[in-house]
Design a protein around this motif. Structure first.
Motif, PDB file in Angstrom:
ATOM      1  N   CYS A 104      -9.328  22.806   9.649  1.00 44.69           N
ATOM      2  CA  CYS A 104     -10.707  23.085   9.231  1.00 44.69           C
ATOM      3  C   CYS A 104     -11.439  23.907  10.284  1.00 44.69           C
ATOM      4  CB  CYS A 104     -11.460  21.820   8.841  1.00 44.69           C
ATOM      5  SG  CYS A 104     -11.368  20.458   9.974  1.00 44.69           S
ATOM      6  N   ASP A 105     -12.627  24.389   9.922  1.00 52.43           N
ATOM      7  CA  ASP A 105     -13.409  25.246  10.816  1.00 52.43           C
ATOM      8  C   ASP A 105     -14.322  24.430  11.711  1.00 52.43           C
ATOM      9  OD1 ASP A 105     -12.889  28.054   9.639  1.00 52.43           O
ATOM     10  OD2 ASP A 105     -13.339  26.781   7.911  1.00 52.43           O
ATOM     11  N   LEU A 106     -14.901  23.400  11.125  1.00 49.72           N
ATOM     12  CA  LEU A 106     -15.804  22.527  11.865  1.00 49.72           C
ATOM     13  C   LEU A 106     -15.366  21.089  11.639  1.00 49.72           C
ATOM     14  CD1 LEU A 106     -19.286  23.972  10.715  1.00 49.72           C
ATOM     15  CD2 LEU A 106     -18.008  24.600  12.773  1.00 49.72           C
ATOM     16  N   LEU A 107     -15.430  20.290  12.694  1.00 43.60           N
ATOM     17  CA  LEU A 107     -15.170  18.859  12.546  1.00 43.60           C
ATOM     18  C   LEU A 107     -16.337  18.119  13.188  1.00 43.60           C
ATOM     19  CD1 LEU A 107     -12.937  16.820  11.502  1.00 43.60           C
ATOM     20  CD2 LEU A 107     -12.341  16.560  13.914  1.00 43.60           C
ATOM     21  N   VAL A 108     -17.077  17.384  12.368  1.00 43.37           N
ATOM     22  CA  VAL A 108     -18.229  16.640  12.858  1.00 43.37           C
ATOM     23  C   VAL A 108     -17.735  15.257  13.280  1.00 43.37           C
ATOM     24  CG1 VAL A 108     -20.533  15.783  12.319  1.00 43.37           C
ATOM     25  CG2 VAL A 108     -19.672  17.848  11.180  1.00 43.37           C
ATOM     26  N   VAL A 109     -17.729  15.031  14.574  1.00 45.85           N
ATOM     27  CA  VAL A 109     -17.216  13.762  15.077  1.00 45.85           C
ATOM     28  C   VAL A 109     -18.402  12.824  15.299  1.00 45.85           C
ATOM     29  CG1 VAL A 109     -15.806  12.628  16.808  1.00 45.85           C
ATOM     30  CG2 VAL A 109     -15.320  14.998  16.184  1.00 45.85           C
ATOM     31  N   ASN A 110     -18.484  11.833  14.442  1.00 42.14           N
ATOM     32  CA  ASN A 110     -19.571  10.855  14.509  1.00 42.14           C
ATOM     33  C   ASN A 110     -19.336   9.871  15.635  1.00 42.14           C
ATOM     34  OD1 ASN A 110     -19.417  11.152  11.227  1.00 42.14           O
ATOM     35  ND2 ASN A 110     -21.446  10.755  11.994  1.00 42.14           N
ATOM     36  N   GLN A 111     -20.429   9.495  16.283  1.00 39.21           N
ATOM     37  CA  GLN A 111     -20.333   8.320  17.148  1.00 39.21           C
ATOM     38  C   GLN A 111     -20.545   7.103  16.262  1.00 39.21           C
ATOM     39  OE1 GLN A 111     -23.110   8.840  20.381  1.00 39.21           O
ATOM     40  NE2 GLN A 111     -22.247  10.865  20.777  1.00 39.21           N
ATOM     41  N   VAL A 112     -19.665   6.139  16.358  1.00 39.40           N
ATOM     42  CA  VAL A 112     -19.810   4.929  15.542  1.00 39.40           C
ATOM     43  C   VAL A 112     -20.237   3.767  16.425  1.00 39.40           C
ATOM     44  CG1 VAL A 112     -18.251   5.595  13.684  1.00 39.40           C
ATOM     45  CG2 VAL A 112     -17.322   4.533  15.729  1.00 39.40           C
ATOM     46  N   GLY A 113     -20.834   2.776  15.787  1.00 40.05           N
ATOM     47  CA  GLY A 113     -21.293   1.605  16.523  1.00 40.05           C
ATOM     48  C   GLY A 113     -22.720   1.778  17.020  1.00 40.05           C
ATOM     49  N   GLU A 114     -23.267   0.753  17.653  1.00 39.45           N
ATOM     50  CA  GLU A 114     -24.638   0.738  18.198  1.00 39.45           C
ATOM     51  C   GLU A 114     -25.659   1.210  17.170  1.00 39.45           C
ATOM     52  OE1 GLU A 114     -24.949   2.489  22.140  1.00 39.45           O
ATOM     53  OE2 GLU A 114     -22.914   1.834  22.566  1.00 39.45           O
ATOM     54  N   GLY A 115     -25.566   0.654  15.967  1.00 37.75           N
ATOM     55  CA  GLY A 115     -26.566   0.938  14.939  1.00 37.75           C
ATOM     56  C   GLY A 115     -26.513   2.346  14.391  1.00 37.75           C
ATOM     57  N   LEU A 116     -25.396   3.048  14.636  1.00 36.84           N
ATOM     58  CA  LEU A 116     -25.286   4.419  14.151  1.00 36.84           C
ATOM     59  C   LEU A 116     -24.305   4.499  12.988  1.00 36.84           C
ATOM     60  CD1 LEU A 116     -25.245   6.257  17.554  1.00 36.84           C
ATOM     61  CD2 LEU A 116     -26.878   6.674  15.731  1.00 36.84           C
ATOM     62  N   ALA A 117     -24.374   5.598  12.293  1.00 37.58           N
ATOM     63  CA  ALA A 117     -23.464   5.949  11.192  1.00 37.58           C
ATOM     64  C   ALA A 117     -23.670   5.072   9.966  1.00 37.58           C
ATOM     65  CB  ALA A 117     -22.025   5.993  11.632  1.00 37.58           C
ATOM     66  N   PHE A 118     -22.745   4.185   9.623  1.00 35.45           N
ATOM     67  CA  PHE A 118     -22.733   3.529   8.306  1.00 35.45           C
ATOM     68  C   PHE A 118     -24.074   2.923   7.885  1.00 35.45           C
ATOM     69  CE2 PHE A 118     -18.117   3.069   9.394  1.00 35.45           C
ATOM     70  CZ  PHE A 118     -17.692   3.986   8.447  1.00 35.45           C
ATOM     71  N   LEU A 175       0.826  -1.203   0.000  1.00 32.51           N
ATOM     72  CA  LEU A 175       0.000   0.000   0.000  1.00 32.51           C
ATOM     73  C   LEU A 175       0.860   1.252   0.000  1.00 32.51           C
ATOM     74  CD1 LEU A 175      -2.608  -1.027   2.751  1.00 32.51           C
ATOM     75  CD2 LEU A 175      -2.887  -1.174   0.269  1.00 32.51           C
ATOM     76  N   VAL A 176       0.319   2.307  -0.594  1.00 30.74           N
ATOM     77  CA  VAL A 176       0.950   3.631  -0.500  1.00 30.74           C
ATOM     78  C   VAL A 176      -0.088   4.615   0.044  1.00 30.74           C
ATOM     79  CG1 VAL A 176       2.634   3.248  -2.343  1.00 30.74           C
ATOM     80  CG2 VAL A 176       0.386   4.205  -2.905  1.00 30.74           C
ATOM     81  N   LYS A 177       0.375   5.708   0.632  1.00 37.16           N
ATOM     82  CA  LYS A 177      -0.508   6.661   1.279  1.00 37.16           C
ATOM     83  C   LYS A 177      -1.239   7.524   0.250  1.00 37.16           C
ATOM     84  CE  LYS A 177      -0.145   9.020   5.740  1.00 37.16           C
ATOM     85  NZ  LYS A 177      -1.594   9.104   5.774  1.00 37.16           N
ATOM     86  N   ASN A 178      -2.508   7.758   0.491  1.00 37.90           N
ATOM     87  CA  ASN A 178      -3.257   8.725  -0.314  1.00 37.90           C
ATOM     88  C   ASN A 178      -3.054  10.121   0.262  1.00 37.90           C
ATOM     89  OD1 ASN A 178      -4.530   7.337  -2.421  1.00 37.90           O
ATOM     90  ND2 ASN A 178      -6.137   6.561  -1.050  1.00 37.90           N
ATOM     91  N   PRO A 179      -3.190  11.151  -0.572  1.00 35.45           N
ATOM     92  CA  PRO A 179      -3.143  12.507  -0.024  1.00 35.45           C
ATOM     93  C   PRO A 179      -4.339  12.749   0.889  1.00 35.45           C
ATOM     94  CG  PRO A 179      -3.789  12.544  -2.351  1.00 35.45           C
ATOM     95  CD  PRO A 179      -3.415  11.133  -2.032  1.00 35.45           C
ATOM     96  N   ASP A 180      -4.132  13.556   1.933  1.00 35.59           N
ATOM     97  CA  ASP A 180      -5.233  13.955   2.818  1.00 35.59           C
ATOM     98  C   ASP A 180      -5.843  15.231   2.237  1.00 35.59           C
ATOM     99  OD1 ASP A 180      -6.834  15.078   4.866  1.00 35.59           O
ATOM    100  OD2 ASP A 180      -5.736  13.940   6.375  1.00 35.59           O
ATOM    101  N   ILE A 181      -6.997  15.083   1.606  1.00 34.68           N
ATOM    102  CA  ILE A 181      -7.615  16.181   0.849  1.00 34.68           C
ATOM    103  C   ILE A 181      -8.047  17.312   1.792  1.00 34.68           C
ATOM    104  CG2 ILE A 181      -9.462  16.758  -0.779  1.00 34.68           C
ATOM    105  CD1 ILE A 181      -9.445  13.540  -1.278  1.00 34.68           C
ATOM    106  N   LEU A 182      -8.620  16.931   2.916  1.00 35.12           N
ATOM    107  CA  LEU A 182      -9.089  17.927   3.884  1.00 35.12           C
ATOM    108  C   LEU A 182      -7.912  18.757   4.394  1.00 35.12           C
ATOM    109  CD1 LEU A 182     -11.530  18.956   5.546  1.00 35.12           C
ATOM    110  CD2 LEU A 182     -11.006  17.170   7.231  1.00 35.12           C
ATOM    111  N   ALA A 183      -6.825  18.095   4.761  1.00 36.12           N
ATOM    112  CA  ALA A 183      -5.642  18.812   5.248  1.00 36.12           C
ATOM    113  C   ALA A 183      -5.062  19.695   4.146  1.00 36.12           C
ATOM    114  CB  ALA A 183      -4.601  17.816   5.742  1.00 36.12           C
ATOM    115  N   GLU A 184      -5.142  19.212   2.917  1.00 34.46           N
ATOM    116  CA  GLU A 184      -4.627  19.979   1.783  1.00 34.46           C
ATOM    117  C   GLU A 184      -5.441  21.262   1.590  1.00 34.46           C
ATOM    118  OE1 GLU A 184      -4.068  17.037  -1.270  1.00 34.46           O
ATOM    119  OE2 GLU A 184      -3.351  18.557  -2.680  1.00 34.46           O
ATOM    120  N   LEU A 185      -6.768  21.150   1.694  1.00 33.76           N
ATOM    121  CA  LEU A 185      -7.626  22.335   1.573  1.00 33.76           C
ATOM    122  C   LEU A 185      -7.284  23.342   2.662  1.00 33.76           C
ATOM    123  CD1 LEU A 185     -11.045  20.589   0.896  1.00 33.76           C
ATOM    124  CD2 LEU A 185      -9.982  22.277  -0.622  1.00 33.76           C
ATOM    125  N   GLY A 186      -7.125  22.854   3.891  1.00 37.48           N
ATOM    126  CA  GLY A 186      -6.800  23.733   5.015  1.00 37.48           C
ATOM    127  C   GLY A 186      -5.451  24.397   4.827  1.00 37.48           C
TER     128      GLY A 186
END
Ligand code: C5P
Length: 273
Positions: free
Chosen positions: A219-233, A122-133
């Motif tokens: 970034c200005d806002l970071l939406v931190v999702n709770q994962v697990g317990e039937g949430l998110a995906f 594997l090789v690393k992908n660019p971090d698009i969000l960090a690049e925008l910032g």
């Protein structure tokens, strides 16, 4: 009804999950459905925004009125987002972007070998969000709008020279006008979005890890999702903590992804004002 508070604003939203090809038939992927990104697109349209939706492998109905750009891989998503971001007021990175991609994409289907399977490099992908910032930080600094270098902002291959900011010389110091707002005092809009929003799935130490990520990615806002317990995906509901640069976190209790989207847009419009 919703306020038309994004009227005249250009927003770019990435949604879904990238696929990183191994060969013509196989890929490395993730479980992101695109539901949150599409909810952001629908609500932004309802609030009057001009929406470019960069969709990575989403099978949901097209939001009526959005400009839809379909992509597959992280590199394609990067090209599409950076192109659309050049004259956007807001970029929201709701897509699950693969951190890595296979070093080699085979032209023909990988064969089963007798004996031990080949490891996948594997090789690393660019971090698009960090690049925008980083682009925004560098351009603002070069334009004299933001003389103090941001704390902990990484520099690296994503960093751009200040050349793009030369067209912003018409802006008075301290003015933070947005590119699509039509209130510019002449000259081309700055080549970066006014408001940048990221998403993150954190399982532990949400606040500490999230604040560090917010600063790291610029970034200005970071939406931190709770994962697990039937949430998110793949579910219609989400629960999240929205971290705000220079402000207090906003707790969003479990509810429809549209509700979280509306809260995000309200925080965005407050920063655009
Ligand atoms: O670092 P982490 O993957 O947790 O950050 C998630 C946020 O960063 C999301 O907004 C995602 O869209 C964005 N991201 C990105 N490019 C990557 C990885 C994540 O823009 N290569």
């Amino acid at each position: 009804g919703r306020p038309r508070d994004l009227e005249g604003r250009k927003v770019v939203i990435s949604a879904g999950g990238t696929r990183e090809a191994l060969d013509p038939v196989r890929f490395l992927g993730n479980r992101s459905s695109g539901l949150q990104g599409y909810a952001l697109a629908r609500t932004a349209l309802a609030r009057g925004a001009e929406v470019t939706l960069v969709a990575a492998n989403v099978s949901l109905p097209d939001p009526a009125g959005a400009k839809l750009v379909r992509v597959e891989s992280a590199l394609e998503l990067r090209d599409a987002v950076l192109a659309a971001a050049a004259d956007a007021d807001v970029v929201v990175m709701a897509a699950a972007v693969a951190d890595f991609r296979p070093a080699v994409r085979h032209d023909s289907k990988i064969k089963k070998h007798s004996g031990a399977p080949e490891p996948i490099e594997l090789v690393k992908n660019p971090d698009i969000l960090a690049e925008l910032g980083e682009r925004r930080r560098a351009a603002r600094q070069a334009a004299g709008l933001d003389p103090a270098p941001g704390p902990g902002v990484p520099t690296g291959p994503g960093a751009v020279s200040g050349s793009g900011a030369a067209s912003d010389s018409g802006a008075s110091a301290g003015s933070d006008r947005s590119p699509g707002s039509g209130v510019s005092s002449g000259g081309a809009p700055p080549p970066y979005p006014s408001v940048i929003v990221g998403f993150a799935a954190e399982t532990d130490d949400v606040l500490a890890n999230g604040q560090a990520k917010l600063a790291r990615k610029g970034c200005d806002l970071l939406v931190v999702n709770q994962v697990g317990e039937g949430l998110a995906f793949g579910t219609p509901d989400n629960a999240a903590t929205v971290l705000v640069a220079g402000g207090s976190p906003v707790e969003v209790p479990r509810g429809p992804k549209e509700d979280l989207a509306d809260i995000v847009w309200s925080l965005v419009t407050a920063r655009l004002a």
